[in-house]
Design a protein around this motif. Structure first.
Motif, short mmCIF file in Angstrom:
data_model
loop_
_atom_site.label_atom_id
_atom_site.label_comp_id
_atom_site.label_asym_id
_atom_site.label_seq_id
_atom_site.Cartn_x
_atom_site.Cartn_y
_atom_site.Cartn_z
N THR A 1 5.80 2.22 6.68
CA THR A 1 4.88 1.16 6.27
C THR A 1 4.87 -0.02 7.24
O THR A 1 3.81 -0.60 7.48
CB THR A 1 5.23 0.66 4.85
OG1 THR A 1 6.60 0.24 4.81
CG2 THR A 1 4.99 1.74 3.82
N GLU B 1 10.43 5.22 4.32
CA GLU B 1 9.23 4.54 3.81
C GLU B 1 9.06 3.17 4.45
O GLU B 1 7.94 2.76 4.77
CB GLU B 1 9.30 4.41 2.29
CG GLU B 1 9.18 5.70 1.54
CD GLU B 1 10.50 6.43 1.37
OE1 GLU B 1 10.48 7.56 0.88
OE2 GLU B 1 11.56 5.88 1.72
N LEU C 1 0.83 -1.21 0.00
CA LEU C 1 0.00 0.00 0.00
C LEU C 1 0.86 1.26 0.00
O LEU C 1 0.60 2.21 -0.73
CB LEU C 1 -0.92 0.01 1.21
CG LEU C 1 -2.12 -0.92 1.19
CD1 LEU C 1 -2.83 -0.89 2.54
CD2 LEU C 1 -3.07 -0.53 0.09
N GLY C 2 1.90 1.26 0.82
CA GLY C 2 2.77 2.41 0.91
C GLY C 2 3.58 2.64 -0.35
O GLY C 2 3.84 3.78 -0.74
N ARG C 3 3.95 1.56 -0.99
CA ARG C 3 4.76 1.68 -2.22
C ARG C 3 4.01 2.46 -3.29
O ARG C 3 4.61 3.23 -4.03
CB ARG C 3 5.14 0.29 -2.74
CG ARG C 3 5.81 0.27 -4.08
CD ARG C 3 7.18 0.92 -3.99
NE ARG C 3 7.81 0.98 -5.29
CZ ARG C 3 7.92 2.09 -6.02
NH1 ARG C 3 7.43 3.21 -5.57
NH2 ARG C 3 8.52 2.07 -7.18
N TYR C 4 2.72 2.25 -3.37
CA TYR C 4 1.94 2.90 -4.42
C TYR C 4 1.19 4.14 -3.94
O TYR C 4 0.60 4.84 -4.75
CB TYR C 4 0.97 1.91 -5.05
CG TYR C 4 1.71 0.80 -5.75
CD1 TYR C 4 2.41 1.05 -6.93
CD2 TYR C 4 1.76 -0.48 -5.21
CE1 TYR C 4 3.12 0.04 -7.56
CE2 TYR C 4 2.47 -1.49 -5.85
CZ TYR C 4 3.15 -1.21 -7.01
OH TYR C 4 3.86 -2.20 -7.63
N SER C 5 1.20 4.45 -2.64
CA SER C 5 0.46 5.61 -2.17
C SER C 5 1.35 6.74 -1.65
O SER C 5 0.88 7.87 -1.56
CB SER C 5 -0.54 5.20 -1.09
OG SER C 5 0.15 4.72 0.04
N ILE C 6 2.60 6.47 -1.31
CA ILE C 6 3.50 7.53 -0.86
C ILE C 6 3.91 8.33 -2.09
O ILE C 6 4.50 7.80 -3.03
CB ILE C 6 4.73 6.95 -0.13
CG1 ILE C 6 4.29 6.25 1.15
CG2 ILE C 6 5.73 8.07 0.17
CD1 ILE C 6 5.41 5.55 1.89
N GLN C 7 3.59 9.61 -2.08
CA GLN C 7 3.78 10.43 -3.27
C GLN C 7 5.22 10.90 -3.44
O GLN C 7 5.73 10.93 -4.56
CB GLN C 7 2.84 11.64 -3.23
CG GLN C 7 1.39 11.22 -3.31
CD GLN C 7 0.45 12.40 -3.18
OE1 GLN C 7 0.88 13.53 -2.99
NE2 GLN C 7 -0.84 12.12 -3.29
N SER D 1 8.47 9.68 -2.43
CA SER D 1 9.33 8.67 -1.82
C SER D 1 10.77 8.88 -2.27
O SER D 1 11.05 9.52 -3.28
CB SER D 1 8.86 7.27 -2.18
OG SER D 1 8.97 7.07 -3.57
#
Length: 83
Positions: free
Chosen positions: A58, A54, A25-31, A33
């Motif tokens: 996460t 990150e 989730l964090g890989r694709y939602s952290i703008q 990074s």
């Protein structure tokens, strides 16, 4: 005081699964990074720009999700509770 389950392999697998879900989730939602320090070792291409901040963020979320999942499943009787 709530009764918590005794650690077992099932509980460990649930916690690992929750952490992996949070990392994905964090890989694709952290703008933004990759602004902090990076890992000293090579990561797969899917985790490009995924640094230490990150990972800490996460996995913190993953542990919160894991604790909630484990306590919820133990309330449903999935895990063995101490006598």
């Amino acid at each position: 005081m709530p009764i918590t389950p005794i650690w077992s392999l099932k509980i460990g697998i649930v916690m690992i699964a929750c952490n992996l879900v949070a990392i994905l989730l964090g890989r694709y939602s952290i703008q933004k990074s990759g602004l902090g320090p990076h890992f000293p070792l090579e990561l797969p291409a899917e985790l490009d720009g995924f640094g230490i901040p990150e990972l800490l963020a996460t996995t913190s979320l993953g542990h919160i999700l894991g604790v909630g999942t484990i306590l919820g499943l133990s309330a449903l009787g999935v895990f063995n509770l101490p006598s």
